[in-house]
Design an enzyme around this catalytic site. Sequence first.
Site, PDB file in Angstrom:
ATOM      1  N   SER A  44      40.207  24.067  35.837  1.00  0.00           N
ATOM      2  CA  SER A  44      39.870  24.251  37.240  1.00  0.00           C
ATOM      3  C   SER A  44      39.860  25.716  37.635  1.00  0.00           C
ATOM      4  O   SER A  44      40.536  26.557  37.033  1.00  0.00           O
ATOM      5  CB  SER A  44      40.893  23.509  38.112  1.00  0.00           C
ATOM      6  OG  SER A  44      40.696  23.799  39.483  1.00  0.00           O
ATOM      7  N   TYR A  68      35.315  25.429  42.193  1.00  0.00           N
ATOM      8  CA  TYR A  68      35.373  25.240  43.634  1.00  0.00           C
ATOM      9  C   TYR A  68      34.616  26.432  44.222  1.00  0.00           C
ATOM     10  O   TYR A  68      35.037  27.580  44.051  1.00  0.00           O
ATOM     11  CB  TYR A  68      36.818  25.210  44.129  1.00  0.00           C
ATOM     12  CG  TYR A  68      37.528  23.909  43.846  1.00  0.00           C
ATOM     13  CD1 TYR A  68      37.662  22.941  44.841  1.00  0.00           C
ATOM     14  CD2 TYR A  68      38.060  23.637  42.596  1.00  0.00           C
ATOM     15  CE1 TYR A  68      38.305  21.734  44.589  1.00  0.00           C
ATOM     16  CE2 TYR A  68      38.710  22.442  42.331  1.00  0.00           C
ATOM     17  CZ  TYR A  68      38.828  21.498  43.328  1.00  0.00           C
ATOM     18  OH  TYR A  68      39.473  20.303  43.061  1.00  0.00           O
ATOM     19  N   THR A  94      32.365  21.202  42.127  1.00  0.00           N
ATOM     20  CA  THR A  94      33.036  20.257  43.014  1.00  0.00           C
ATOM     21  C   THR A  94      32.242  20.128  44.306  1.00  0.00           C
ATOM     22  O   THR A  94      32.026  21.122  45.008  1.00  0.00           O
ATOM     23  CB  THR A  94      34.451  20.753  43.352  1.00  0.00           C
ATOM     24  OG1 THR A  94      35.112  21.140  42.148  1.00  0.00           O
ATOM     25  CG2 THR A  94      35.250  19.682  44.068  1.00  0.00           C
ATOM     26  N   LYS A 162      30.693  16.918  40.515  1.00  0.00           N
ATOM     27  CA  LYS A 162      31.881  16.068  40.612  1.00  0.00           C
ATOM     28  C   LYS A 162      32.119  15.664  42.060  1.00  0.00           C
ATOM     29  O   LYS A 162      32.238  16.524  42.939  1.00  0.00           O
ATOM     30  CB  LYS A 162      33.116  16.795  40.074  1.00  0.00           C
ATOM     31  CG  LYS A 162      34.395  15.967  40.167  1.00  0.00           C
ATOM     32  CD  LYS A 162      35.575  16.732  39.617  1.00  0.00           C
ATOM     33  CE  LYS A 162      36.847  15.904  39.720  1.00  0.00           C
ATOM     34  NZ  LYS A 162      37.294  15.733  41.118  1.00  0.00           N
ATOM     35  N   HIS A 186      38.178  12.056  44.252  1.00  0.00           N
ATOM     36  CA  HIS A 186      39.172  13.141  44.281  1.00  0.00           C
ATOM     37  C   HIS A 186      40.596  12.590  44.331  1.00  0.00           C
ATOM     38  O   HIS A 186      41.450  13.097  45.056  1.00  0.00           O
ATOM     39  CB  HIS A 186      38.920  14.059  45.476  1.00  0.00           C
ATOM     40  CG  HIS A 186      39.199  15.509  45.183  1.00  0.00           C
ATOM     41  ND1 HIS A 186      38.216  16.430  44.921  1.00  0.00           N
ATOM     42  CD2 HIS A 186      40.370  16.194  45.088  1.00  0.00           C
ATOM     43  CE1 HIS A 186      38.749  17.610  44.696  1.00  0.00           C
ATOM     44  NE2 HIS A 186      40.063  17.496  44.781  1.00  0.00           N
TER      45      HIS A 186
END
Length: 297
Positions: A44, A68, A94, A162, A186
Amino acid sequence: MHGSSCLSQPGISLKAELMTASRGMTTSQHLKTAQAAGICYITSTYASCSLEDIVATAPGGLRWFQLYVHPNRQLNKQLIQKVESLGFKALVITVDAPKIGNRRHNITNQVNLMKNLLLKDLGSPEKGNLTPYLQMSPIDSSICWDDLSWFQSITQLPIILKGILTKEDAELAVKHNVHGIIVSNHGGRQLDEVPASVDALTEVVAAVKGKIEVYLDGGVRTGNDVLKALALGAKCVFLGRPILWGLAYKGEHGVEEVLNILKNEFHTSMTLTDGNQLQCERQTRQTPMRPPLTPQF
């Protein structure tokens, strides 16, 4: 992890999206276990280890990077080009977190990552310093479908979205030429009352018509859950919380035990439900237009 045919029966991929963990930390046990098992590890943006340390810990591992999207386009570009140069194999964007949801469990448990999490790969593009999460505006809430063309212009990595849960969004993903979809809610922590990932899977698989790969994230606790996801059309599943439970129990060996439990349960379920029939049903689905992204074992 696989069935009798590695070409038609997908495996289990390991997810460690560690901002969702209680301490937001990447550990060497995550990385080493994923590499030893030959499964994918998603790193991540919010990992607490640097990307270089992650690669050094498990240099032979299969790695995807989950982005992100930051409001600073230059920072996004630097991160993407960095992971590409370090050998990451896919970019996971994301799309279900334009804003962090009301996470009441974090409040109840007094978990405050904004005060404690230091992000080693999100320093200032100009200064290269380490920047605490609290001092940043980390998520671009304005991102939209038209922005995908910009991401595609700056990287050769396959792009996975995602957080897709609907037929309409799945069709738009195909239209915008992404390589795959992760059906995910999520962890149920963004918005109350959203569908479970497995409940959204069927309509998403039907919508893409085999043109791109579809994966499942969330709610996988047993080998039977894996079987159900595959039977409904998922290429593979991703694991989050069970991996953390294994780590808490016995570190690297705990993660290995979790994966072995799932593998044995999955094989048992395949046997008891006639796995050959599942294989035949999957082969009758429309063949994807793109080469597979998931590792073949």
